[in-house]
Design an enzyme around this catalytic site. Structure first.
Site, PDB file in Angstrom:
ATOM      1  N   HIS A  70      48.718  38.965  40.921  1.00 60.01           N
ATOM      2  CA  HIS A  70      48.872  40.207  40.150  1.00 60.01           C
ATOM      3  C   HIS A  70      48.620  41.426  41.045  1.00 60.01           C
ATOM      4  O   HIS A  70      49.355  42.412  40.998  1.00 60.01           O
ATOM      5  CB  HIS A  70      47.848  40.259  39.008  1.00 60.01           C
ATOM      6  CG  HIS A  70      48.005  39.197  37.967  1.00 60.01           C
ATOM      7  ND1 HIS A  70      46.969  38.378  37.577  1.00 60.01           N
ATOM      8  CD2 HIS A  70      49.064  38.816  37.215  1.00 60.01           C
ATOM      9  CE1 HIS A  70      47.378  37.557  36.630  1.00 60.01           C
ATOM     10  NE2 HIS A  70      48.660  37.782  36.398  1.00 60.01           N
ATOM     11  N   SER A 126      46.704  32.436  36.551  1.00 64.13           N
ATOM     12  CA  SER A 126      45.339  32.567  36.020  1.00 64.13           C
ATOM     13  C   SER A 126      44.861  31.222  35.489  1.00 64.13           C
ATOM     14  O   SER A 126      43.695  30.853  35.677  1.00 64.13           O
ATOM     15  CB  SER A 126      45.307  33.598  34.887  1.00 64.13           C
ATOM     16  OG  SER A 126      45.692  34.853  35.354  1.00 64.13           O
TER      17      SER A 126
END
Ligand code: PNS
Length: 166
Positions: free
Chosen positions: A17, A128
């Site tokens: 990210h 994640s």
């Protein structure tokens, strides 16, 4: 002024990210990183905790704002006067889901465009969920998430285990 929105669950933010954020600010005047609730995913961190973690990680990057929103992404876009959604694409496997979301958002608001940025090679495998799984089994997450995230992730897992009485 070109404002883009980078939405996601960010549970928690990873180096993948962060890479997209760093590259996006070179293309847009301002990037609003927005924590949205994905109703299909049960979170580990609360939205507030995710926002705080992202803020810590992007503190030295200019022109980045961090917010959270509960609702439709297109409504947030209108509120912020932005019509550009940034998304990172890893492997081909991301494509169908992202394509579907881009089409839904464009159907809900024809002004909204989704722009995809290809993930850097070193982050191709990163998500994640995989980071959380590695951390839960005490694997090494160095290099997968920023240092502060690694620390808070370990603390969170400990806290969750204590609550469950494991
Ligand atoms: O990081 P993720 O989980 O892939 O992000 C998905 C997210 C949060 C961007 C998506 O679920 C979303 O936009 N949620 C807000 C609700 C919404 O607007 N849904 C319509 C598009 S499917």
């Amino acid at each position: 002024m070109r404002v883009a929105v980078y939405p996601g669950s960010f549970d928690p933010i990873t180096n993948g990210h962060l890479d997209i954020i760093k590259r996006s600010v070179k293309v847009f005047d301002e990037v609003i990183v927005t924590v949205l609730i994905n109703p299909e995913k049960k979170g580990l961190f609360t939205p507030e905790e995710r926002v705080e973690l992202i803020k810590k990680v992007v503190k030295d990057i200019p022109n980045v704002r961090v917010e959270s929103f509960f609702g439709l992404l297109v409504d947030f876009m209108r509120e912020k006067n932005s019509n550009i959604i940034i998304k990172g694409l890893r492997a081909v496997s991301d494509f169908e889901y992202e394509f579907q979301m881009a089409l839904i958002n464009n159907t809900l608001d024809a002004n909204v465009e989704t722009l995809f940025m290809m993930t850097s090679a070193q982050n191709l495998f990163l998500s994640s969920s995989s980071v959380k799984q590695v951390a839960m089994f005490n694997g090494d997450i160095t290099g997968l998430v920023p240092e502060v995230v690694a620390e808070e992730l370990k603390a969170k897992i400990k806290e969750t285990r204590k609550k469950k009485g494991d």
